[in-house]
Write a protein that holds these residues in place. Sequence first.
Motif, PDB file in Angstrom:
ATOM      1  N   GLU A   1       0.823  -1.223   0.000  1.00  0.00           N
ATOM      2  CA  GLU A   1       0.000   0.000   0.000  1.00  0.00           C
ATOM      3  C   GLU A   1       0.853   1.266   0.000  1.00  0.00           C
ATOM      4  OE1 GLU A   1      -2.467  -2.746   2.859  1.00  0.00           O
ATOM      5  OE2 GLU A   1      -0.349  -2.442   2.367  1.00  0.00           O
ATOM      6  N   TYR A   2       1.900   1.271   0.822  1.00  0.00           N
ATOM      7  CA  TYR A   2       2.733   2.461   0.876  1.00  0.00           C
ATOM      8  C   TYR A   2       3.462   2.666  -0.443  1.00  0.00           C
ATOM      9  CZ  TYR A   2       3.152   5.671   4.758  1.00  0.00           C
ATOM     10  OH  TYR A   2       2.957   6.739   5.601  1.00  0.00           O
ATOM     11  N   THR A   3       4.021   1.611  -0.990  1.00  0.00           N
ATOM     12  CA  THR A   3       4.748   1.707  -2.243  1.00  0.00           C
ATOM     13  C   THR A   3       3.876   2.297  -3.338  1.00  0.00           C
ATOM     14  OG1 THR A   3       6.011  -0.277  -1.623  1.00  0.00           O
ATOM     15  CG2 THR A   3       6.106   0.389  -3.923  1.00  0.00           C
ATOM     16  N   VAL A   4       2.688   1.754  -3.514  1.00  0.00           N
ATOM     17  CA  VAL A   4       1.794   2.190  -4.577  1.00  0.00           C
ATOM     18  C   VAL A   4       1.329   3.630  -4.356  1.00  0.00           C
ATOM     19  CG1 VAL A   4      -0.468   1.810  -5.648  1.00  0.00           C
ATOM     20  CG2 VAL A   4       1.052  -0.137  -5.188  1.00  0.00           C
ATOM     21  N   ASN A   5       0.950   3.955  -3.135  1.00  0.00           N
ATOM     22  CA  ASN A   5       0.443   5.299  -2.876  1.00  0.00           C
ATOM     23  C   ASN A   5       1.528   6.361  -2.944  1.00  0.00           C
ATOM     24  OD1 ASN A   5      -2.587   5.354  -2.199  1.00  0.00           O
ATOM     25  ND2 ASN A   5      -1.872   3.549  -1.091  1.00  0.00           N
ATOM     26  N   LEU A   6       2.741   6.030  -2.533  1.00  0.00           N
ATOM     27  CA  LEU A   6       3.848   6.964  -2.710  1.00  0.00           C
ATOM     28  C   LEU A   6       4.118   7.205  -4.189  1.00  0.00           C
ATOM     29  CD1 LEU A   6       6.384   5.771   0.038  1.00  0.00           C
ATOM     30  CD2 LEU A   6       5.186   7.967  -0.026  1.00  0.00           C
ATOM     31  N   ALA A   7       4.043   6.141  -4.976  1.00  0.00           N
ATOM     32  CA  ALA A   7       4.266   6.278  -6.420  1.00  0.00           C
ATOM     33  C   ALA A   7       3.227   7.197  -7.065  1.00  0.00           C
ATOM     34  CB  ALA A   7       4.247   4.901  -7.080  1.00  0.00           C
ATOM     35  N   LYS A   8       2.000   7.124  -6.585  1.00  0.00           N
ATOM     36  CA  LYS A   8       0.953   8.011  -7.102  1.00  0.00           C
ATOM     37  C   LYS A   8       1.244   9.469  -6.742  1.00  0.00           C
ATOM     38  CE  LYS A   8      -2.916   4.708  -6.850  1.00  0.00           C
ATOM     39  NZ  LYS A   8      -4.221   4.445  -6.180  1.00  0.00           N
ATOM     40  N   LEU A   9       1.716   9.690  -5.513  1.00  0.00           N
ATOM     41  CA  LEU A   9       1.971  11.053  -5.047  1.00  0.00           C
ATOM     42  C   LEU A   9       3.196  11.677  -5.710  1.00  0.00           C
ATOM     43  CD1 LEU A   9       1.345  10.731  -1.188  1.00  0.00           C
ATOM     44  CD2 LEU A   9      -0.050  12.001  -2.832  1.00  0.00           C
ATOM     45  N   PHE A  10       4.175  10.826  -6.043  1.00  0.00           N
ATOM     46  CA  PHE A  10       5.451  11.345  -6.544  1.00  0.00           C
ATOM     47  C   PHE A  10       5.846  10.663  -7.855  1.00  0.00           C
ATOM     48  CE2 PHE A  10       5.531  11.651  -1.869  1.00  0.00           C
ATOM     49  CZ  PHE A  10       5.675  13.028  -1.731  1.00  0.00           C
TER      50      PHE A  10
ATOM     51  N   LEU B   1      -0.395  -2.516 -11.884  1.00  0.00           N
ATOM     52  CA  LEU B   1      -0.625  -2.890 -13.286  1.00  0.00           C
ATOM     53  C   LEU B   1      -2.007  -2.444 -13.742  1.00  0.00           C
ATOM     54  CD1 LEU B   1       0.931  -6.485 -13.338  1.00  0.00           C
ATOM     55  CD2 LEU B   1       1.849  -4.439 -14.437  1.00  0.00           C
ATOM     56  N   GLU B   2      -3.009  -2.690 -12.925  1.00  0.00           N
ATOM     57  CA  GLU B   2      -4.381  -2.336 -13.294  1.00  0.00           C
ATOM     58  C   GLU B   2      -4.551  -0.831 -13.461  1.00  0.00           C
ATOM     59  OE1 GLU B   2      -6.776  -6.038 -11.112  1.00  0.00           O
ATOM     60  OE2 GLU B   2      -6.587  -4.100 -10.105  1.00  0.00           O
ATOM     61  N   GLU B   3      -3.836  -0.053 -12.646  1.00  0.00           N
ATOM     62  CA  GLU B   3      -3.973   1.401 -12.689  1.00  0.00           C
ATOM     63  C   GLU B   3      -2.923   2.072 -13.577  1.00  0.00           C
ATOM     64  OE1 GLU B   3      -4.395   3.165  -8.843  1.00  0.00           O
ATOM     65  OE2 GLU B   3      -5.817   1.638  -8.138  1.00  0.00           O
ATOM     66  N   GLY B   4      -2.066   1.272 -14.187  1.00  0.00           N
ATOM     67  CA  GLY B   4      -1.073   1.818 -15.097  1.00  0.00           C
ATOM     68  C   GLY B   4      -0.022   2.689 -14.423  1.00  0.00           C
ATOM     69  N   ILE B   5       0.343   2.340 -13.206  1.00  0.00           N
ATOM     70  CA  ILE B   5       1.346   3.123 -12.467  1.00  0.00           C
ATOM     71  C   ILE B   5       2.725   2.591 -12.854  1.00  0.00           C
ATOM     72  CG2 ILE B   5       2.100   3.919 -10.203  1.00  0.00           C
ATOM     73  CD1 ILE B   5      -0.692   3.042  -9.152  1.00  0.00           C
ATOM     74  N   LYS B   6       3.470   3.368 -13.604  1.00  0.00           N
ATOM     75  CA  LYS B   6       4.721   2.902 -14.196  1.00  0.00           C
ATOM     76  C   LYS B   6       5.944   3.080 -13.307  1.00  0.00           C
ATOM     77  CE  LYS B   6       2.707   1.818 -18.102  1.00  0.00           C
ATOM     78  NZ  LYS B   6       2.539   0.387 -18.473  1.00  0.00           N
ATOM     79  N   ASN B   7       5.841   3.932 -12.305  1.00  0.00           N
ATOM     80  CA  ASN B   7       7.019   4.216 -11.472  1.00  0.00           C
ATOM     81  C   ASN B   7       7.047   3.392 -10.192  1.00  0.00           C
ATOM     82  OD1 ASN B   7       4.778   5.756 -10.520  1.00  0.00           O
ATOM     83  ND2 ASN B   7       6.141   7.107  -9.366  1.00  0.00           N
ATOM     84  N   VAL B   8       6.460   2.205 -10.258  1.00  0.00           N
ATOM     85  CA  VAL B   8       6.451   1.322  -9.097  1.00  0.00           C
ATOM     86  C   VAL B   8       6.763  -0.108  -9.515  1.00  0.00           C
ATOM     87  CG1 VAL B   8       3.952   0.945  -9.253  1.00  0.00           C
ATOM     88  CG2 VAL B   8       5.104   0.549  -7.087  1.00  0.00           C
ATOM     89  N   GLY B   9       7.551  -0.792  -8.687  1.00  0.00           N
ATOM     90  CA  GLY B   9       7.864  -2.191  -8.926  1.00  0.00           C
ATOM     91  C   GLY B   9       8.025  -2.904  -7.602  1.00  0.00           C
ATOM     92  N   PHE B  10       8.212  -4.213  -7.666  1.00  0.00           N
ATOM     93  CA  PHE B  10       8.345  -5.016  -6.444  1.00  0.00           C
ATOM     94  C   PHE B  10       9.486  -6.012  -6.612  1.00  0.00           C
ATOM     95  CE2 PHE B  10       4.132  -3.321  -6.294  1.00  0.00           C
ATOM     96  CZ  PHE B  10       3.948  -3.010  -4.955  1.00  0.00           C
ATOM     97  N   LEU B  11      10.199  -6.236  -5.527  1.00  0.00           N
ATOM     98  CA  LEU B  11      11.328  -7.152  -5.504  1.00  0.00           C
ATOM     99  C   LEU B  11      11.103  -8.167  -4.394  1.00  0.00           C
ATOM    100  CD1 LEU B  11      14.232  -8.003  -6.322  1.00  0.00           C
ATOM    101  CD2 LEU B  11      15.073  -6.216  -4.751  1.00  0.00           C
ATOM    102  N   ARG B  12      11.058  -9.445  -4.776  1.00  0.00           N
ATOM    103  CA  ARG B  12      10.835 -10.497  -3.783  1.00  0.00           C
ATOM    104  C   ARG B  12      12.168 -11.103  -3.385  1.00  0.00           C
ATOM    105  NH1 ARG B  12       9.660 -15.857  -2.531  1.00  0.00           N
ATOM    106  NH2 ARG B  12      10.147 -16.704  -4.591  1.00  0.00           N
ATOM    107  N   ILE B  13      12.663 -10.659  -2.224  1.00  0.00           N
ATOM    108  CA  ILE B  13      13.915 -11.177  -1.668  1.00  0.00           C
ATOM    109  C   ILE B  13      13.836 -11.157  -0.142  1.00  0.00           C
ATOM    110  CG2 ILE B  13      15.407 -10.454  -3.580  1.00  0.00           C
ATOM    111  CD1 ILE B  13      16.238  -8.043  -1.733  1.00  0.00           C
ATOM    112  N   GLN B  14      14.768 -11.846   0.480  1.00  0.00           N
ATOM    113  CA  GLN B  14      14.995 -11.677   1.908  1.00  0.00           C
ATOM    114  C   GLN B  14      15.766 -10.373   2.079  1.00  0.00           C
ATOM    115  OE1 GLN B  14      13.806 -13.449   4.277  1.00  0.00           O
ATOM    116  NE2 GLN B  14      13.595 -15.586   3.677  1.00  0.00           N
ATOM    117  N   ILE B  15      15.336  -9.524   2.988  1.00  0.00           N
ATOM    118  CA  ILE B  15      15.976  -8.218   3.140  1.00  0.00           C
ATOM    119  C   ILE B  15      17.433  -8.377   3.581  1.00  0.00           C
ATOM    120  CG2 ILE B  15      15.880  -6.025   4.406  1.00  0.00           C
ATOM    121  CD1 ILE B  15      12.789  -6.393   4.409  1.00  0.00           C
TER     122      ILE B  15
END
Length: 217
Positions: free
Chosen positions: A52-61, A84-98
Amino acid sequence: MGKDKLRKFAEVATFENVVQLDAGKEYKGQWASNFFGNDKPIILELACGKGEYTVNLAKLFPEQNFLGIDYKGNRIWRGAKTALEEGIKNVGFLRIQIETILEHFAENEVSEIWITFPDPQPQDSREKKRLTNPKFLERYKFILKEDGIMHLKTDSDSFYAYTIEQIEALSLTKFKETTDLYKSDLVDEVLSIKTYYERKYLSIDKEINYVQWTFKK
């Protein structure tokens, strides 16, 4: 694992905005250019959960790039699918152990890091798993730019106190801090973004802690 989790794991593997495990090493030092196709700043959300934070930050900035990091693909699925559904291009996700973050990001590659409602790992025996323990802080310092910013939002008073202890032990600079965010004067459109877990905590009147700091002294 339930059928729904299995479905989400399978589906997230097909998402163009999700990078998983060792595939992320190919982008080390080049996330902006090779993943996002630009030269904009990189901001991370660690333990991003549903994103949620990632996506909403991407929308704001839209002038910045955002990467949500978590190991649980079925959780990442929600944020990635929304983007993907909202076409937000400046957001991605990385699945790793931190713990492996240095294998995926180069020195000074990241401008900002958010840690939002992580597992506080309250048992003393799990201190090394806390995302603000000294070893994790060393990793964040390495990948952050010199003036990079760290943020923590948490409902856990003990984890917040632990984090403050680490910040003060290292003589780092705190910019903002509060043990009751929504009764402070710090709330803005960024800090008022609420995750699934934050809504749950607020519904039972838990206070939200927040601190912002930098490694630059």
